[in-house]
Design a protein around this motif. Structure first.
Motif, short mmCIF file in Angstrom:
data_model
loop_
_atom_site.label_atom_id
_atom_site.label_comp_id
_atom_site.label_asym_id
_atom_site.label_seq_id
_atom_site.Cartn_x
_atom_site.Cartn_y
_atom_site.Cartn_z
N GLU A 1 0.16 -2.72 1.52
CA GLU A 1 0.25 -1.61 0.58
C GLU A 1 -0.51 -0.43 1.15
N ILE A 2 0.18 0.69 1.27
CA ILE A 2 -0.42 1.90 1.83
C ILE A 2 -0.40 2.99 0.78
N GLN A 3 -1.57 3.53 0.50
CA GLN A 3 -1.68 4.64 -0.44
C GLN A 3 -1.87 5.91 0.39
N PHE A 4 -0.90 6.80 0.26
CA PHE A 4 -0.93 8.06 0.99
C PHE A 4 -1.58 9.14 0.13
N TYR A 5 -2.20 10.11 0.78
CA TYR A 5 -2.73 11.24 0.03
C TYR A 5 -1.61 11.99 -0.68
N TYR A 6 -0.50 12.15 0.02
CA TYR A 6 0.67 12.82 -0.54
C TYR A 6 1.84 11.88 -0.34
N GLY A 7 2.55 11.57 -1.39
CA GLY A 7 3.71 10.69 -1.24
C GLY A 7 3.56 9.37 -1.94
N GLY A 8 2.45 9.17 -2.63
CA GLY A 8 2.30 7.95 -3.43
C GLY A 8 1.90 6.72 -2.65
N THR A 9 2.22 5.58 -3.23
CA THR A 9 1.85 4.29 -2.67
C THR A 9 3.12 3.51 -2.35
N HIS A 10 3.15 2.92 -1.15
CA HIS A 10 4.29 2.13 -0.71
C HIS A 10 3.83 0.72 -0.37
N ARG A 11 4.61 -0.26 -0.77
CA ARG A 11 4.33 -1.66 -0.44
C ARG A 11 5.40 -2.15 0.53
N TYR A 12 4.95 -2.55 1.71
CA TYR A 12 5.85 -3.06 2.75
C TYR A 12 5.82 -4.58 2.73
N GLN A 13 7.00 -5.19 2.76
CA GLN A 13 7.12 -6.63 2.61
C GLN A 13 7.37 -7.33 3.93
N LYS A 14 6.92 -8.58 4.00
CA LYS A 14 7.09 -9.45 5.17
C LYS A 14 6.44 -8.88 6.43
N PRO B 1 0.56 -10.81 9.90
CA PRO B 1 -0.86 -10.48 10.09
C PRO B 1 -1.13 -9.72 11.39
N LEU B 2 -0.39 -10.02 12.44
CA LEU B 2 -0.59 -9.33 13.71
C LEU B 2 -0.32 -7.83 13.57
N ILE B 3 0.71 -7.46 12.84
CA ILE B 3 1.03 -6.05 12.64
C ILE B 3 -0.09 -5.35 11.87
N TYR B 4 -0.60 -6.02 10.85
CA TYR B 4 -1.73 -5.46 10.09
C TYR B 4 -2.95 -5.27 10.99
N LYS C 1 7.35 1.59 9.28
CA LYS C 1 8.44 2.16 8.48
C LYS C 1 9.83 1.77 8.98
N PRO C 2 10.09 1.76 10.29
CA PRO C 2 11.46 1.42 10.73
C PRO C 2 11.81 -0.07 10.62
N HIS C 3 10.80 -0.94 10.51
CA HIS C 3 11.08 -2.38 10.62
C HIS C 3 10.80 -3.20 9.38
N TYR C 4 10.15 -2.62 8.39
CA TYR C 4 9.77 -3.40 7.21
C TYR C 4 10.22 -2.69 5.94
N SER D 1 0.66 7.40 13.32
CA SER D 1 1.72 7.16 14.31
C SER D 1 2.19 5.72 14.29
N TYR D 2 1.26 4.79 14.16
CA TYR D 2 1.62 3.37 14.13
C TYR D 2 2.52 3.07 12.94
N ILE D 3 2.20 3.63 11.79
CA ILE D 3 3.03 3.42 10.60
C ILE D 3 4.42 4.00 10.81
N GLU D 4 4.50 5.21 11.36
CA GLU D 4 5.79 5.86 11.58
C GLU D 4 6.66 5.12 12.59
N LYS D 5 6.04 4.62 13.67
CA LYS D 5 6.81 4.01 14.76
C LYS D 5 7.03 2.51 14.60
#
Length: 71
Positions: A23-36, A39-42, A60-63, A53-57
């Motif tokens: 779960e990522i809470q952004f300053y602008y854009g609200g909160t998003h919960r990414y599933q599956k 642990p390695l990615i976290y 976001k594209p894979h989860y 950059s890590y979130i964008e690349k």
């Protein structure tokens, strides 16, 4: 427990290792919960030089994300 990152767009993150939900809470854009999210990615997110950059690349594209609605 929330982790606060040194980021221009991220207020905080929370990870549930049992559900593998990030779960990522952004300053602008609200909160998003990414599933599956494994642990390695976290772990890589926490260690990356630029979490934005890590979130964008990598995340976001894979989860699949669900935007959380706050009332």
């Amino acid at each position: 427990m929330d982790k606060v990152l040194q980021s221009g767009s991220i207020r905080s993150i929370r990870y549930d290792s049992f559900k593998q939900e990030l779960e990522i809470q952004f300053y602008y854009g609200g909160t998003h919960r990414y599933q599956k999210v494994p642990p390695l990615i976290y772990s890589e997110l926490l260690q990356s030089l630029s979490q934005d950059s890590y979130i964008e690349k990598t995340i976001k594209p894979h989860y699949q994300a669900v935007k959380m609605i706050t009332v």
